[in-house]
Design a protein around this motif. Structure first.
Motif, mmCIF file in Angstrom:
data_model
loop_
_atom_site.group_PDB
_atom_site.id
_atom_site.type_symbol
_atom_site.label_atom_id
_atom_site.label_comp_id
_atom_site.label_asym_id
_atom_site.label_seq_id
_atom_site.Cartn_x
_atom_site.Cartn_y
_atom_site.Cartn_z
ATOM 1 N N ASP A 156 -37.418 61.736 -69.542
ATOM 2 C CA ASP A 156 -37.975 60.384 -69.481
ATOM 3 C C ASP A 156 -39.456 60.451 -69.832
ATOM 4 O O ASP A 156 -40.272 60.940 -69.043
ATOM 5 C CB ASP A 156 -37.783 59.808 -68.076
ATOM 6 C CG ASP A 156 -38.223 58.352 -67.973
ATOM 7 O OD1 ASP A 156 -38.918 57.870 -68.888
ATOM 8 O OD2 ASP A 156 -37.876 57.708 -66.966
ATOM 9 N N ARG A 157 -39.794 59.985 -71.025
ATOM 10 C CA ARG A 157 -41.188 60.056 -71.476
ATOM 11 C C ARG A 157 -42.139 59.305 -70.552
ATOM 12 O O ARG A 157 -43.323 59.637 -70.471
ATOM 13 C CB ARG A 157 -41.303 59.492 -72.891
ATOM 14 C CG ARG A 157 -40.677 60.369 -73.969
ATOM 15 C CD ARG A 157 -40.778 59.679 -75.311
ATOM 16 N NE ARG A 157 -40.197 60.460 -76.395
ATOM 17 C CZ ARG A 157 -39.572 59.924 -77.430
ATOM 18 N NH1 ARG A 157 -39.438 58.607 -77.510
ATOM 19 N NH2 ARG A 157 -39.079 60.688 -78.382
ATOM 20 N N ASP A 158 -41.639 58.286 -69.854
ATOM 21 C CA ASP A 158 -42.507 57.507 -68.971
ATOM 22 C C ASP A 158 -43.030 58.343 -67.808
ATOM 23 O O ASP A 158 -44.028 57.975 -67.174
ATOM 24 C CB ASP A 158 -41.761 56.286 -68.421
ATOM 25 C CG ASP A 158 -41.478 55.248 -69.497
ATOM 26 O OD1 ASP A 158 -42.178 55.270 -70.533
ATOM 27 O OD2 ASP A 158 -40.561 54.428 -69.309
ATOM 28 N N HIS A 159 -42.350 59.454 -67.512
ATOM 29 C CA HIS A 159 -42.767 60.311 -66.404
ATOM 30 C C HIS A 159 -43.383 61.624 -66.895
ATOM 31 O O HIS A 159 -43.536 62.570 -66.116
ATOM 32 C CB HIS A 159 -41.581 60.606 -65.482
ATOM 33 C CG HIS A 159 -41.064 59.398 -64.763
ATOM 34 N ND1 HIS A 159 -41.801 58.705 -63.833
ATOM 35 C CD2 HIS A 159 -39.890 58.737 -64.863
ATOM 36 C CE1 HIS A 159 -41.105 57.680 -63.380
ATOM 37 N NE2 HIS A 159 -39.937 57.677 -63.986
ATOM 38 N N PHE A 160 -43.746 61.652 -68.168
ATOM 39 C CA PHE A 160 -44.366 62.870 -68.699
ATOM 40 C C PHE A 160 -45.830 62.947 -68.279
ATOM 41 O O PHE A 160 -46.553 61.954 -68.270
ATOM 42 C CB PHE A 160 -44.277 62.896 -70.223
ATOM 43 C CG PHE A 160 -45.031 64.041 -70.841
ATOM 44 C CD1 PHE A 160 -44.517 65.322 -70.791
ATOM 45 C CD2 PHE A 160 -46.265 63.838 -71.438
ATOM 46 C CE1 PHE A 160 -45.216 66.389 -71.337
ATOM 47 C CE2 PHE A 160 -46.965 64.893 -71.994
ATOM 48 C CZ PHE A 160 -46.438 66.169 -71.939
ATOM 49 N N ASP A 161 -46.254 64.149 -67.939
ATOM 50 C CA ASP A 161 -47.655 64.456 -67.640
ATOM 51 C C ASP A 161 -47.998 65.720 -68.415
ATOM 52 O O ASP A 161 -47.256 66.704 -68.354
ATOM 53 C CB ASP A 161 -47.837 64.678 -66.138
ATOM 54 C CG ASP A 161 -49.299 64.879 -65.750
ATOM 55 O OD1 ASP A 161 -50.010 65.616 -66.460
ATOM 56 O OD2 ASP A 161 -49.724 64.304 -64.734
ATOM 57 N N HIS A 162 -49.117 65.703 -69.132
ATOM 58 C CA HIS A 162 -49.426 66.860 -69.981
ATOM 59 C C HIS A 162 -49.584 68.142 -69.177
ATOM 60 O O HIS A 162 -49.461 69.241 -69.719
ATOM 61 C CB HIS A 162 -50.679 66.587 -70.826
ATOM 62 C CG HIS A 162 -51.958 66.618 -70.051
ATOM 63 N ND1 HIS A 162 -52.457 65.529 -69.375
ATOM 64 C CD2 HIS A 162 -52.839 67.632 -69.841
ATOM 65 C CE1 HIS A 162 -53.588 65.852 -68.788
ATOM 66 N NE2 HIS A 162 -53.843 67.115 -69.047
ATOM 67 N N GLU A 163 -49.831 68.029 -67.861
ATOM 68 C CA GLU A 163 -49.919 69.227 -67.024
ATOM 69 C C GLU A 163 -48.582 69.967 -66.971
ATOM 70 O O GLU A 163 -48.541 71.171 -66.699
ATOM 71 C CB GLU A 163 -50.361 68.849 -65.609
ATOM 72 C CG GLU A 163 -51.780 68.300 -65.520
ATOM 73 C CD GLU A 163 -52.826 69.351 -65.886
ATOM 74 O OE1 GLU A 163 -52.549 70.549 -65.660
ATOM 75 O OE2 GLU A 163 -53.896 68.979 -66.392
ATOM 76 N N LEU A 164 -47.488 69.250 -67.228
ATOM 77 C CA LEU A 164 -46.173 69.891 -67.215
ATOM 78 C C LEU A 164 -46.051 70.954 -68.302
ATOM 79 O O LEU A 164 -45.227 71.865 -68.199
ATOM 80 C CB LEU A 164 -45.077 68.841 -67.395
ATOM 81 C CG LEU A 164 -44.938 67.799 -66.276
ATOM 82 C CD1 LEU A 164 -43.938 66.719 -66.682
ATOM 83 C CD2 LEU A 164 -44.499 68.464 -64.979
ATOM 84 N N LEU A 165 -46.865 70.850 -69.341
ATOM 85 C CA LEU A 165 -46.819 71.836 -70.419
ATOM 86 C C LEU A 165 -47.200 73.228 -69.931
ATOM 87 O O LEU A 165 -46.875 74.232 -70.571
ATOM 88 C CB LEU A 165 -47.742 71.412 -71.562
ATOM 89 C CG LEU A 165 -47.307 70.165 -72.348
ATOM 90 C CD1 LEU A 165 -48.450 69.668 -73.222
ATOM 91 C CD2 LEU A 165 -46.079 70.466 -73.195
ATOM 92 N N ASN A 166 -47.881 73.287 -68.792
ATOM 93 C CA ASN A 166 -48.268 74.591 -68.241
ATOM 94 C C ASN A 166 -47.061 75.409 -67.804
ATOM 95 O O ASN A 166 -47.179 76.613 -67.555
ATOM 96 C CB ASN A 166 -49.219 74.402 -67.058
ATOM 97 C CG ASN A 166 -50.550 73.796 -67.478
ATOM 98 O OD1 ASN A 166 -51.008 74.012 -68.597
ATOM 99 N ND2 ASN A 166 -51.167 73.028 -66.589
ATOM 100 N N ALA A 167 -45.898 74.754 -67.694
ATOM 101 C CA ALA A 167 -44.687 75.488 -67.318
ATOM 102 C C ALA A 167 -44.198 76.397 -68.437
ATOM 103 O O ALA A 167 -43.400 77.311 -68.195
ATOM 104 C CB ALA A 167 -43.577 74.507 -66.934
ATOM 105 N N LEU A 168 -44.667 76.163 -69.661
ATOM 106 C CA LEU A 168 -44.233 76.983 -70.792
ATOM 107 C C LEU A 168 -45.053 78.267 -70.850
ATOM 108 O O LEU A 168 -46.284 78.232 -70.722
ATOM 109 C CB LEU A 168 -44.397 76.212 -72.104
ATOM 110 C CG LEU A 168 -43.543 74.955 -72.261
ATOM 111 C CD1 LEU A 168 -43.874 74.262 -73.579
ATOM 112 C CD2 LEU A 168 -42.059 75.294 -72.200
ATOM 113 N N PRO A 169 -44.392 79.407 -71.053
ATOM 114 C CA PRO A 169 -45.141 80.664 -71.167
ATOM 115 C C PRO A 169 -45.903 80.736 -72.485
ATOM 116 O O PRO A 169 -45.485 80.178 -73.502
ATOM 117 C CB PRO A 169 -44.040 81.730 -71.106
ATOM 118 C CG PRO A 169 -42.812 81.036 -71.607
ATOM 119 C CD PRO A 169 -42.939 79.603 -71.161
#
Length: 235
Positions: free
Chosen positions: A29-42
């Motif tokens: 759901d793009r409405d709940h995206f936060d760019h901080e979530l990208l930190n989950a990627l190695p």
């Protein structure tokens, strides 16, 4: 992952045909995206993603999470596929794969290169008739337009959406092999049975992949979407 997307899970309607292929999917759901979530990627994010809009970042994250899950299922190291100059995923050596996202669904199909030469996966929304009829002549060859005309009116739009998706999957599977762009009019559907089709090339793409070569495609219709798959296996 937060409210943006749940952990990817196995989605493989074609397991019996391609047991060496891993396919994972997740709703997002793009409405709940936060760019901080990208930190989950190695590893480091590509600069193009770091600078991109939230919509593009959300698509990238959902697709790469599926890719990481598929690679983990193959017992491969957790390496996020990069982005090439042509915007296609760049897989680690010895790995082939494909990523797609649309209408809140992301999928990744991944295999070891020893088991699979190429793979393409695509998801599209099954569009309304007026939308699809306006692009029919761009997507369909004269032969496919004839097939469409033989179908009941209510099935014609789904036919166009399905052929569109199958040709997208065909491109994703073949482009990394031939290194040459081709277009909707360069391949056509020549046989259709249940949810399996044959696609024929209408142009030479390489010394191996020439006009009249045929490939098999698969698809499913689910929840108002079409998901298609093309896999190229070693001889």
């Amino acid at each position: 992952m937060n409210r943006f997307c749940p952990p990817p899970c196995v989605y493989h309607p074609w397991q019996q045909h391609f047991p060496a292929l891993q396919i994972f999917a997740t709703q997002f759901d793009r409405d709940h995206f936060d760019h901080e979530l990208l930190n989950a990627l190695p590893g480091m994010l590509p600069d193009s993603i770091r600078r991109s809009a939230a919509k593009r970042q959300a698509d990238f994250l959902s697709g790469r999470l599926c890719a990481l899950s598929a690679m983990a299922a193959l017992q491969l190291p957790p390496m996020v596929p990069g982005i090439g100059e042509d915007r296609s995923p760049q897989w680690p050596a010895g790995v082939v794969g494909s990523i797609t996202h649309g209408a809140g669904l992301a999928l990744a199909a991944v295999a070891c290169a020893a088991d699979c030469l190429g793979v393409g996966i695509d998801v599209e929304t099954l569009q309304k008739p007026d939308t699809m009829h306006s692009v029919a002549e761009q997507v369909l060859t004269p032969h496919e337009l004839h097939i469409r005309a033989l179908l009941p009116d209510m099935q014609q739009a789904d036919f166009i959406s399905t052929v569109f998706s199958l040709k997208e999957s065909l491109y994703k599977a073949l482009y990394p092999i031939v290194g040459k762009s081709f277009y909707f009019q360069d391949a056509e559907l020549v046989a259709w049975q249940a949810e399996t089709v044959s696609l024929r090339l209408l142009t030479d793409l390489s010394d191996v992949w020439c006009a009249n070569a045929t490939l098999t495609g698969h698809y499913v219709h689910i929840d108002g979407r079409v998901i298609s798959l093309v896999v190229i296996l070693p001889d």
